[in-house]
Design a protein around this motif. Structure first.
Motif, short mmCIF file in Angstrom:
data_model
loop_
_atom_site.label_atom_id
_atom_site.label_comp_id
_atom_site.label_asym_id
_atom_site.label_seq_id
_atom_site.Cartn_x
_atom_site.Cartn_y
_atom_site.Cartn_z
N ASP A 144 -1.33 -0.55 5.88
CA ASP A 144 -1.70 -0.02 7.21
C ASP A 144 -3.17 -0.26 7.56
N ASP B 47 0.86 -1.17 0.00
CA ASP B 47 0.00 0.00 0.00
C ASP B 47 0.91 1.24 0.00
N ASP C 217 -6.36 -3.56 3.52
CA ASP C 217 -5.08 -4.21 3.23
C ASP C 217 -5.06 -5.65 3.76
N ASP D 276 -0.27 5.26 0.68
CA ASP D 276 -0.62 6.26 1.69
C ASP D 276 -0.66 5.65 3.10
N ASN D 277 0.01 6.30 4.01
CA ASN D 277 0.08 5.87 5.42
C ASN D 277 0.80 4.54 5.62
N THR D 278 1.41 4.04 4.55
CA THR D 278 2.30 2.88 4.69
C THR D 278 3.73 3.31 4.38
MG LIG Z 1 -2.97 3.14 3.42
#
Ligand SMILES: [Mg+2]
Length: 232
Positions: free
Chosen positions: A181, A8, A186, A10-12
């Protein structure tokens, strides 16, 4: 044998919140300079009303970030009284400004070392619901492919992106690990397709009931050993 790692974005690999905040700010600056009348309409009330209307007509569209944002911009320009031709031109120009800013990323400290290490032993494919572009953010060299909500029309947790990544290499799900995340989009989504999963749970969320990854890490620098652990 594991051949594929899907990740992933974004935010990973980075914190997406400041990125979107900055992209919104850049877009508003551009609107102020080029189409000031649109700012009377480019605000929360319009967004909510428009989103409600789109959800009623075709909820899938709200999960396609590029399509939805262009629709929203176009709607604001229409409310501002632009002609049909101008609306189209302004939508493309303003989206381009947003998208460029949206791809100005500050990676997590461990992101580049992680990708550098993983890409030596595995094929890497990005699977994202957002509209980051791996080339534009500067990660193009690490990834063999990138499937997104926009490119497939099916955001995670739908299995489409996970299946597309397997098909890309012509491999079985047992040969793949997904890292992300989000507990459902996910971990659970990848697991349903048969991937092994690593949950990047940076904020120590307590989702144990709904999310049962093969491994859980709280820092990106723990991922290589989590993978090693899975291979043993
Ligand atoms: Mg993410």
């Amino acid at each position: 044998m594991i051949r594929l790692i899907t990740l992933d974005l974004d935010n990973t690999l980075w914190d997406v919140n400041p990125v979107i905040k900055n992209a919104e700010k850049t877009l508003v600056q551009w609107l102020r300079e080029h189409i000031p009348a649109s700012l009377d309409h480019y605000h929360k009330d319009t967004f909510i009303a428009f989103r409600d209307k789109v959800v009623a007509d075709n909820p899938d569209l709200t999960h396609l970030p590029t399509t939805f944002r262009k629709m929203l911009l176009s709607h604001c320009f229409e409310l501002a009284g632009l002609s049909a031709d101008s609306i189209e031109e302004a939508t493309e120009a303003s989206f381009k400004v947003f998208h460029q800013a949206r791809n100005q990323i500050e990676f997590y400290e461990d992101t580049l070392p992680l990708l550098e290490t993983l890409s030596q032993d595995f094929s890497l494919i990005a699977l994202s619901n957002g509209n980051a572009d791996v080339q534009m953010v500067g990660l193009g060299n690490y990834f063999a492919a990138h499937f997104s909500a926009e490119s497939t029309g099916k955001p995670k947790p739908d299995p489409t992106m996970f299946t597309a990544a397997l098909n890309y290499l012509d491999i079985e799900p047992e040969q793949a690990i997904h890292i992300g995340d989000h507990p459902l989009e996910d971990v659970e989504a990848a697991k349903k397709v048969g991937y092994r999963t690593i949950w990047f749970n940076e904020n120590h969320k307590q989702d144990a009931n709904s999310c049962v990854p093969d491994r859980q890490v709280h820092q990106l620098n723990q991922i290589v050993s989590a993978i090693q652990d899975l291979l043993d």
